[in-house]
Write an enzyme that holds these catalytic residues in place. Structure first.
Site, PDB file in Angstrom:
ATOM      1  N   LYS A  55     -18.030  12.150 -20.279  1.00 54.06           N
ATOM      2  CA  LYS A  55     -19.136  12.666 -21.052  1.00 54.06           C
ATOM      3  C   LYS A  55     -19.897  11.267 -21.717  1.00 54.06           C
ATOM      4  O   LYS A  55     -20.783  10.106 -21.443  1.00 54.06           O
ATOM      5  CB  LYS A  55     -20.179  13.261 -21.126  1.00 54.06           C
ATOM      6  CG  LYS A  55     -20.162  14.474 -19.767  1.00 54.06           C
ATOM      7  CD  LYS A  55     -20.785  16.161 -19.731  1.00 54.06           C
ATOM      8  CE  LYS A  55     -20.312  16.532 -18.405  1.00 54.06           C
ATOM      9  NZ  LYS A  55     -21.491  17.951 -18.590  1.00 54.06           N
ATOM     10  N   GLN A  99     -23.126  21.979 -23.720  1.00 51.23           N
ATOM     11  CA  GLN A  99     -22.572  21.445 -22.544  1.00 51.23           C
ATOM     12  C   GLN A  99     -22.216  23.678 -22.380  1.00 51.23           C
ATOM     13  O   GLN A  99     -22.093  24.543 -23.307  1.00 51.23           O
ATOM     14  CB  GLN A  99     -20.757  21.721 -23.182  1.00 51.23           C
ATOM     15  CG  GLN A  99     -19.956  21.557 -22.047  1.00 51.23           C
ATOM     16  CD  GLN A  99     -20.150  20.936 -21.169  1.00 51.23           C
ATOM     17  OE1 GLN A  99     -20.567  19.787 -20.966  1.00 51.23           O
ATOM     18  NE2 GLN A  99     -20.089  21.655 -19.904  1.00 51.23           N
ATOM     19  N   ASP A 122     -29.875  17.180 -19.032  1.00 51.85           N
ATOM     20  CA  ASP A 122     -29.513  17.992 -17.842  1.00 51.85           C
ATOM     21  C   ASP A 122     -30.510  18.791 -16.971  1.00 51.85           C
ATOM     22  O   ASP A 122     -29.743  19.256 -16.037  1.00 51.85           O
ATOM     23  CB  ASP A 122     -28.344  19.609 -18.939  1.00 51.85           C
ATOM     24  CG  ASP A 122     -27.642  19.438 -17.899  1.00 51.85           C
ATOM     25  OD1 ASP A 122     -27.077  18.997 -17.309  1.00 51.85           O
ATOM     26  OD2 ASP A 122     -26.665  20.121 -18.765  1.00 51.85           O
TER      27      ASP A 122
END
Ligand code: NDP
Length: 303
Positions: A55, A99, A122
């Site tokens: 990422k 994460q 997200d």
């Protein structure tokens, strides 16, 4: 039966990332704003390390700033929430990615809920989910967005099509269903209690499988010519002990029936990171009230 389209997620994600990079360049030139993505990794899970590094690399390749916060597995929830508050307040940060999964002593929902919804790239904050439900301009979870972009790349107008979505998780099944509803599909959401799944699937013009069950969807579950999007990522054992990745769809069987299908790996997976970049660009545009920089909502056409 004509040969099915094998949907190339790597090629599609490269197209999307190129469009995002050119928008980032335009944003820097016109507005002197550089989108910034902060990643937060807690603990030493090797797979999570790989995902986060990818990422960060992708953000930098798109011309964005990447801010990396690697914390030990012993980090307390209070310290993690303090970091999230700092990132919420940092004007250089437009997207915050924590994460998952987090270590067991940390309440994942408390952390997600602490992220400023404006920076929720997200798309997991309840405000983001609510905006999607209300049909508003939401930051939507990346895998669902990528899945629907692959579908509309094959068939730009899917209004009136019957879409069956296998799985109803917050991460994939529910947002995919809502995105397809926003595209004016007629959507059926199926789950572990759904009766006669094979018969239901056979009515689907578009079938999205997100169940986490290796090769559960068989060839004779698929309507001839259907678009099949396999979100599943399952590692199954092999004789050489290395294991291999398979989806939720029996690919060899499905290939004989489907009109278009995503392979695993190389289908939906590569789109997830590209959509994270699209969300970071979108968040930066919204935070700075920038309206003249394009944020791709569909895959750009092939050159
Ligand atoms: P979850 O485990 O959260 O949800 C699975 C869903 O599938 C549930 O709604 C469950 O139903 C349903 N389900 C389970 N078994 C069956 C069954 N036998 N028949 C019908 N429905 C069933 O998984 P996720 O949504 O998080 O992920 C799904 C898959 O997608 C996984 O393989 C995951 O690895 C993959 N994934 C891939 C990503 C990518 O980038 N490509 C990103 C995220 C996930 P119920 O609600 O009734 O329990």
């Amino acid at each position: 039966m004509s040969t099915p389209i094998v949907i190339d997620g790597k090629e599609a994600s490269a197209r999307l990332k190129a469009a995002i990079a050119s928008s980032v360049a335009a944003m820097k030139a016109k507005h002197k704003v550089t989108p910034g993505l902060a990643t937060v990794l807690v603990g030493d899970d090797p797979a999570s390390h790989v995902y986060v590094r990818n990422k960060q690399k992708t953000a930098v390749a798109a011309g964005m700033n990447s801010f990396q916060h690697d914390l030990p597995a012993t980090t307390s929830q209070a310290d993690l929430l303090t970091l999230v508050a700092q990132l919420n307040a940092d004007p250089a940060v437009h997207g915050i990615l924590v994460q998952l999964p987090l270590p067991k002593h940390i309440d994942q929902f408390a952390v997600i809920n602490a992220i400023d919804p404006a920076k929720d790239v997200d798309g997991l904050h309840p405000i983001s989910a609510g905006r999607l439900l209300a049909g508003g301009d939401a930051l939507v979870a990346c895998t669902p967005t990528g899945s629907v972009m692959l579908i509309t790349d094959v068939m730009p107008n899917i209004a009136g099509k019957h879409a069956v979505v296998l799985g109803r998780s917050i991460l994939v099944g529910k947002p995919v269903s809502l995105l397809l509803l926003n595209e004016n599909c007629t959507v059926t959401m199926a789950h572990s209690k759904t009766a006669d799944l094979p018969a239901l699937c056979r009515t689907a013009d578009i079938l999205v499988a997100a169940v986490g069950r290796p090769e559960m969807v068989r060839g004779d579950w698929i309507k001839p010519g259907a678009i099949v999007i396999d979100v599943g990522i399952n590692r199954i054992p092999t004789d050489d002990g290395k294991g291999k990745l398979v989806g939720d769809v029996n690919y060899a069987e499905a290939l004989k029936v489907a009109g278009a299908i995503t392979p695993v790996p190389g289908g939906v997976g590569p789109m997830t990171i590209a959509c994270l970049m699209a969300n970071t660009l979108k968040a930066a545009c919204q935070i700075h009230n920038i309206a003249d920089v394009a944020v791709p909502t569909r895959l750009p056409p092939r050159a």
